[in-house]
Design a protein around this motif. Structure first.
Motif, mmCIF file in Angstrom:
data_model
loop_
_atom_site.group_PDB
_atom_site.id
_atom_site.type_symbol
_atom_site.label_atom_id
_atom_site.label_comp_id
_atom_site.label_asym_id
_atom_site.label_seq_id
_atom_site.Cartn_x
_atom_site.Cartn_y
_atom_site.Cartn_z
ATOM 1 N N ASN A 1 0.712 -1.003 0.027
ATOM 2 C CA ASN A 1 -0.013 -0.038 0.023
ATOM 3 C C ASN A 1 0.892 0.894 -0.015
ATOM 4 O O ASN A 1 0.045 1.978 -0.708
ATOM 5 N N GLU A 2 1.635 1.436 0.637
ATOM 6 C CA GLU A 2 2.807 2.090 0.930
ATOM 7 C C GLU A 2 2.928 2.584 -0.417
ATOM 8 O O GLU A 2 3.728 3.495 -1.154
ATOM 9 N N ILE A 3 3.527 1.582 -1.884
ATOM 10 C CA ILE A 3 4.268 1.748 -2.632
ATOM 11 C C ILE A 3 3.271 1.876 -3.618
ATOM 12 O O ILE A 3 3.234 2.890 -4.839
ATOM 13 N N LEU A 4 1.835 1.333 -3.272
ATOM 14 C CA LEU A 4 0.727 1.636 -4.033
ATOM 15 C C LEU A 4 0.585 3.884 -3.943
ATOM 16 O O LEU A 4 0.742 4.324 -5.469
ATOM 17 N N GLN A 5 1.232 4.185 -3.481
ATOM 18 C CA GLN A 5 1.044 5.606 -2.668
ATOM 19 C C GLN A 5 1.942 6.399 -3.294
ATOM 20 O O GLN A 5 2.028 7.678 -4.159
ATOM 21 N N MET A 6 2.994 5.927 -3.736
ATOM 22 C CA MET A 6 4.039 6.143 -3.581
ATOM 23 C C MET A 6 3.809 6.468 -6.112
ATOM 24 O O MET A 6 4.502 7.480 -5.947
ATOM 25 N N ALA A 7 3.316 5.154 -5.699
ATOM 26 C CA ALA A 7 3.173 4.897 -7.562
ATOM 27 C C ALA A 7 2.294 5.637 -8.063
ATOM 28 O O ALA A 7 2.154 6.548 -8.500
ATOM 29 N N MET A 8 1.096 6.476 -7.236
ATOM 30 C CA MET A 8 -0.019 6.993 -7.427
ATOM 31 C C MET A 8 0.385 8.690 -7.725
ATOM 32 O O MET A 8 0.583 9.234 -8.005
ATOM 33 N N LEU A 9 1.967 8.973 -6.718
ATOM 34 C CA LEU A 9 2.138 10.757 -6.679
ATOM 35 C C LEU A 9 2.945 10.862 -6.960
ATOM 36 O O LEU A 9 3.000 12.063 -7.039
ATOM 37 N N GLU A 10 3.495 9.815 -7.242
ATOM 38 C CA GLU A 10 4.455 10.155 -9.046
ATOM 39 C C GLU A 10 6.293 11.325 -7.732
ATOM 40 O O GLU A 10 5.839 11.960 -8.650
ATOM 41 N N PRO A 11 6.675 10.768 -6.848
ATOM 42 C CA PRO A 11 7.156 11.814 -5.930
ATOM 43 C C PRO A 11 8.729 11.658 -6.871
ATOM 44 O O PRO A 11 9.326 10.760 -7.543
ATOM 45 N N LYS A 12 9.552 12.754 -6.635
ATOM 46 C CA LYS A 12 10.832 13.240 -7.431
ATOM 47 C C LYS A 12 12.135 12.185 -6.417
ATOM 48 O O LYS A 12 12.514 12.216 -6.914
ATOM 49 N N MET A 13 11.804 12.329 -4.879
ATOM 50 C CA MET A 13 12.828 11.746 -4.286
ATOM 51 C C MET A 13 11.824 10.715 -3.356
ATOM 52 O O MET A 13 10.596 11.259 -2.487
ATOM 53 N N CYS A 14 12.157 9.854 -3.549
ATOM 54 C CA CYS A 14 11.152 8.375 -2.120
ATOM 55 C C CYS A 14 12.156 7.929 -1.050
ATOM 56 O O CYS A 14 13.309 7.243 -2.135
ATOM 57 N N ILE A 15 11.954 8.139 -0.435
ATOM 58 C CA ILE A 15 13.076 7.822 1.015
ATOM 59 C C ILE A 15 11.636 5.820 0.919
ATOM 60 O O ILE A 15 10.764 6.263 1.518
ATOM 61 N N LEU A 16 12.847 5.333 1.556
ATOM 62 C CA LEU A 16 12.117 3.807 1.382
ATOM 63 C C LEU A 16 12.864 3.377 2.890
ATOM 64 O O LEU A 16 14.050 3.380 3.394
ATOM 65 N N ASP A 17 12.009 3.721 3.971
ATOM 66 C CA ASP A 17 12.338 3.513 5.336
ATOM 67 C C ASP A 17 11.849 2.249 5.688
ATOM 68 O O ASP A 17 11.253 1.550 6.150
ATOM 69 N N GLU A 18 13.369 0.432 5.342
ATOM 70 C CA GLU A 18 13.048 -0.497 5.900
ATOM 71 C C GLU A 18 11.874 -1.037 5.468
ATOM 72 O O GLU A 18 11.260 -1.588 6.530
ATOM 73 N N THR A 19 11.984 -1.088 4.581
ATOM 74 C CA THR A 19 10.663 -1.463 3.437
ATOM 75 C C THR A 19 10.350 -2.847 3.284
ATOM 76 O O THR A 19 9.310 -3.619 3.660
ATOM 77 N N ASP A 20 11.726 -3.242 3.954
ATOM 78 C CA ASP A 20 11.568 -5.233 3.539
ATOM 79 C C ASP A 20 11.814 -5.881 4.854
ATOM 80 O O ASP A 20 11.108 -6.832 5.599
ATOM 81 N N SER A 21 10.918 -4.948 6.050
ATOM 82 C CA SER A 21 11.677 -5.461 7.744
ATOM 83 C C SER A 21 9.955 -5.949 7.793
ATOM 84 O O SER A 21 8.534 -5.329 7.632
ATOM 85 N N GLY A 22 9.359 -7.124 8.452
ATOM 86 C CA GLY A 22 8.354 -7.848 8.100
ATOM 87 C C GLY A 22 7.737 -9.158 7.320
ATOM 88 O O GLY A 22 6.526 -8.821 6.806
ATOM 89 N N LEU A 23 8.402 -8.487 5.763
ATOM 90 C CA LEU A 23 8.333 -8.877 4.578
ATOM 91 C C LEU A 23 9.098 -10.732 4.446
ATOM 92 O O LEU A 23 9.738 -10.737 4.472
ATOM 93 N N ASP A 24 8.034 -11.765 4.054
ATOM 94 C CA ASP A 24 8.323 -12.909 3.383
ATOM 95 C C ASP A 24 9.368 -12.989 2.583
ATOM 96 O O ASP A 24 9.324 -11.508 1.618
ATOM 97 N N VAL A 25 9.500 -13.330 1.321
ATOM 98 C CA VAL A 25 10.563 -13.663 0.490
ATOM 99 C C VAL A 25 9.314 -12.688 -0.942
ATOM 100 O O VAL A 25 10.611 -12.443 -1.895
ATOM 101 N N ASP A 26 8.397 -13.624 -1.060
ATOM 102 C CA ASP A 26 7.002 -13.270 -2.153
ATOM 103 C C ASP A 26 6.676 -12.013 -1.980
ATOM 104 O O ASP A 26 6.863 -11.103 -3.224
ATOM 105 N N ALA A 27 6.671 -11.667 -1.153
ATOM 106 C CA ALA A 27 5.782 -9.673 -0.311
ATOM 107 C C ALA A 27 7.328 -9.502 -1.077
ATOM 108 O O ALA A 27 7.057 -7.590 -1.131
ATOM 109 N N MET A 28 8.477 -8.866 -0.705
ATOM 110 C CA MET A 28 9.575 -8.571 -1.078
ATOM 111 C C MET A 28 9.593 -8.163 -2.597
ATOM 112 O O MET A 28 10.013 -7.440 -3.069
#
Lengths: 426, 252
Positions: B156-183
């Motif tokens: 859902n975070e990535i969806l927001q990013m895709a919709m808002l089309e920012p210039k600069m994206c910061i991903l704060d530990e986006t991999d935490s809590g994800l299994d391999v497929d989700a990652m």
């Protein structure tokens, strides 16, 4: 037992300023109600259920002036096809009202009823109010039964195609309206009742609702934006087997609003939901006092009350679930919450559970809190300005109450008013 | 694109210095990764850049494409093109995901003096973007992040990013809590947004996310500073030897 002197004096002063209307077949009920008032006396601040709300201005013989409020919004529910019943300062306005005929329901004014002796109505008028006087006294409701000058009897026999809609206008700065409606929903019948408007400078309102087995009533009220008006309303509902009563009340502004809802579940498998959302600031004072009695098997009740308070506003919640002996499998839920938008506002809550059956599920909770800073930052980090983000979170806070309205269009209309209130304060 | 110079930050409530002179430049079109042990100040950096309360900047500056970030309100930073994908996305009961997305998009457009998106255009866009992230209609209707699994929240975070089309994206530990497929799904979403005009700052503990989002530059952060900068091979070094060797080398 004699009443305390102060109470006696205040009660006598008020009663001497009123006279019993010509009652016809309702006369006995009115006299009985008057005698209840004389026995109980009108409320003072020493009474347990008036600890958080000063009753003086609701009791005084003199009506506190409330300047007439002119709204810039279209009247509530204006966009809906409905059967309109209009009262101006507590007086029925036939010209502004619709022809009171609609398939599946009969609507008659009390004055007509008094002359005719309609059994179901005379069996109801003042009866549920009298039952609702124990264990907690509600003298303002008895005062209403005795002295109500107008009102209607609604008999729902089928499934009317549109809501029955009460419109209460306030055009006189010193009006003192006492209205009393009785509603009977027959077995299998289903209707929606809407109420909106300030009604008068001071409004004493009673609605007695008797829902027969398998009957359903939806009840949505909108009180506001007239800030100076005062209102004491009572709903007394009795629910038969497999019947459903769902009510929602929106209150926007108002220096004094006291909404009592007294619900008695007498038939098995009945459902009672009462919800309310109120928003106010400054000298806004809003009191929800709810008493739900389970006296049958497998009953379900929900109380969902949310208050948004700012600039020193006061919110009160006194809610009780009473589960009588033998009312097994009762499912009772009660939540009262306030969102305090500053440090000056206060929320006074008195949740009560009294349970005499051993196989029930009852839960209750009450909270006061500020806007969630985490959520606010999340919204702002997505570009939503702080004002708009605060409004979104305020609506989010109120959502659980608004969701109790089954009809989506009515719920949208309510949300629209809430958004209007917030936008005016941004 | 994003220029951070000599950034010093302490906690507002206590005398605790977290960032002690961070210098970092992320160019448009590049993916920079920041790795580092717990307590290095990685998340603080992301919060300070996006404007969260509770921190005090004592020195330094951060500029995004000419906009001084540190003086701006969080919503102004967002409108200027900054986006933070949260480590712990916040649940907002009672606000529908779609309403949230549309409110955010239109607020940013308004702030930039652009026309608001019509309901129809918005719906078309959100459906298209949601589909590639395997976000179904139900997730769009539900209240923001309420009852979402860890993977759903990050998508859902990535969806927001895709919709808002920012210039600069910061991903704060986006991999935490994800299994391999989700990652993988999240990484694909991010990779789809890689673009010449867009910069990324990927904050992570582990090298594994960087297998999927290939960085151009890797920084090692420790004790409030960037202590080492290198290519993708630096991430592998961390993976193989841990932080201890690198920190020992820096401190030597």
């Amino acid at each position: 037992m004699a009443l305390p002197e102060q109470k006696q004096t205040a009660t006598e002063a008020r009663l001497s300023a009123l006279s019993l209307p010509e009652g016809g077949c309702l006369m006995a009920a009115r006299r009985a109600a008057l005698s209840r008032v004389q026995t109980m006396g009108l409320p003072t601040r020493r009474d347990e259920y008036w600890k958080y709300t000063r009753p003086d201005t609701l009791v005084d013989a003199a009506v506190p002036t409330a300047e007439v409020f002119v709204s810039d919004e279209a009247p509530m529910f204006d966009e809906f096809d409905r059967l309109k019943i209009v009262f101006v300062d507590g007086v029925f306005d036939a010209d502004a009202s619709d022809d009171l005929t609609l398939e599946g329901v009969s609507v008659e004014r009390l004055v007509e009823l008094a002359a005719k002796d309609i059994h179901w109505a005379t069996d109801l008028y003042g009866v549920l109010e009298a039952r609702g006087q124990t264990p907690v006294e509600r003298p303002l409701a008895a005062l209403n039964s005795a002295f109500a000058t107008d009102g209607v009897a609604i008999h729902v026999t089928g499934k009317p195609s549109k809501p029955i809609s009460f419109i209460y206008k306030h055009l006189d700065a010193n009006s003192d309206a006492i209205l009393h409606h009785v509603v009977r929903v027959d077995a299998g019948a289903e209707a929606t009742i809407l109420e909106n408007g300030p009604a008068a400078a001071r409004f004493n309102h009673v609605m007695e609702i008797d829902i027969a087995d398998t009957g359903t009533l939806h009840h949505v009220r909108a009180q506001g934006r007239d800030h100076e008006r005062r209102a004491a309303t009572h709903v007394f509902a009795r629910l038969g087997t497999e019947s459903v009563y769902k009510s929602f009340t929106l209150t926007v502004n108002g220096v004094l609003t006291r909404n009592d809802q007294v619900i008695e579940i007498t038939g098995d498998d009945a459902v009672a939901h009462v919800a309310g959302a109120c928003v106010g600031d400054g000298d806004f004072h809003h009191d929800d006092t709810v008493f739900i009695t389970h006296d049958a098997l497998n009953g379900e009740s929900r109380q969902v009350f949310k208050k948004v308070l700012r600039n020193g506003a006061t919110g009160v919640f006194q809610g009780k679930i009473l589960v009588k002996e033998g009312a097994q499998k009762t499912d009772g839920y009660q939540i009262s919450q306030s969102l305090l938008l500053d440090d000056d506002s206060q929320f006074l809550a008195k949740p009560e559970l009294e349970i005499y059956a051993d196989d029930v599920a009852c839960s209750h909770g009450s909270t006061s809190g500020a806007i969630d800073e985490e959520a606010l930052f999340y919204l702002r980090s997505r570009g939503v300005p702080v004002g708009e983000a605060t409004d979104l979170l305020t609506l989010s806070f109120l959502a659980e109450a608004v969701e109790e309205i089954e009809d989506d269009a009515i719920a949208d209309a309510i949300v629209n008013r809430l958004e209007g209130w917030m936008a005016r304060r941004r | 694109m994003l220029e951070i110079k000599n950034l010093h930050v302490k906690l507002e409530e206590e005398e605790k210095q977290i960032l002690k002179g961070v210098d970092l430049t992320v160019e448009a079109g590049k993916v920079h990764a920041i790795m580092g042990p717990n307590g290095a100040g990685k998340s603080t950096l992301s919060y300070v850049l996006s404007g969260r309360d509770g921190y005090e900047v004592t020195d330094g500056e951060a500029v995004l494409d000419g906009t001084d970030l540190l003086d701006a309100e969080p919503e102004e930073r967002a409108a200027a093109g900054l986006f933070l994908a949260f480590q712990y996305p916040v649940e907002i009961p009672g606000v529908g995901n779609m309403t949230f997305l549309r409110t955010a998009m239109n607020a940013q457009r308004k702030a930039r003096g652009e026309e608001e998106l019509s309901a129809g255009d918005f719906l078309k866009l959100v459906r298209e973007k949601a589909k590639s992230l395997k976000i179904d209609a139900d997730m769009l209707k539900r209240p923001v992040n309420v009852g979402f699994s860890g993977g759903e929240k990050k998508r859902n975070e990535i969806l927001q990013m895709a919709m808002l089309e920012p210039k600069m994206c910061i991903l704060d530990e986006t991999d935490s809590g994800l299994d391999v497929d989700a990652m993988k799904l999240v990484a694909e979403g991010v990779n789809a947004l890689r673009d010449e005009g867009r910069g990324f700052l990927v904050i992570t503990h582990y090298q594994r996310l960087l297998d999927h989002i290939k960085p151009d530059v890797v920084h090692i952060m420790a004790d409030g500073r960037i202590v080492k900068t290198g290519g993708p091979e630096l991430a592998l070094e961390v993976e193989n030897n841990g932080y201890a060797d690198i920190l020992a080398e820096v401190n030597a």
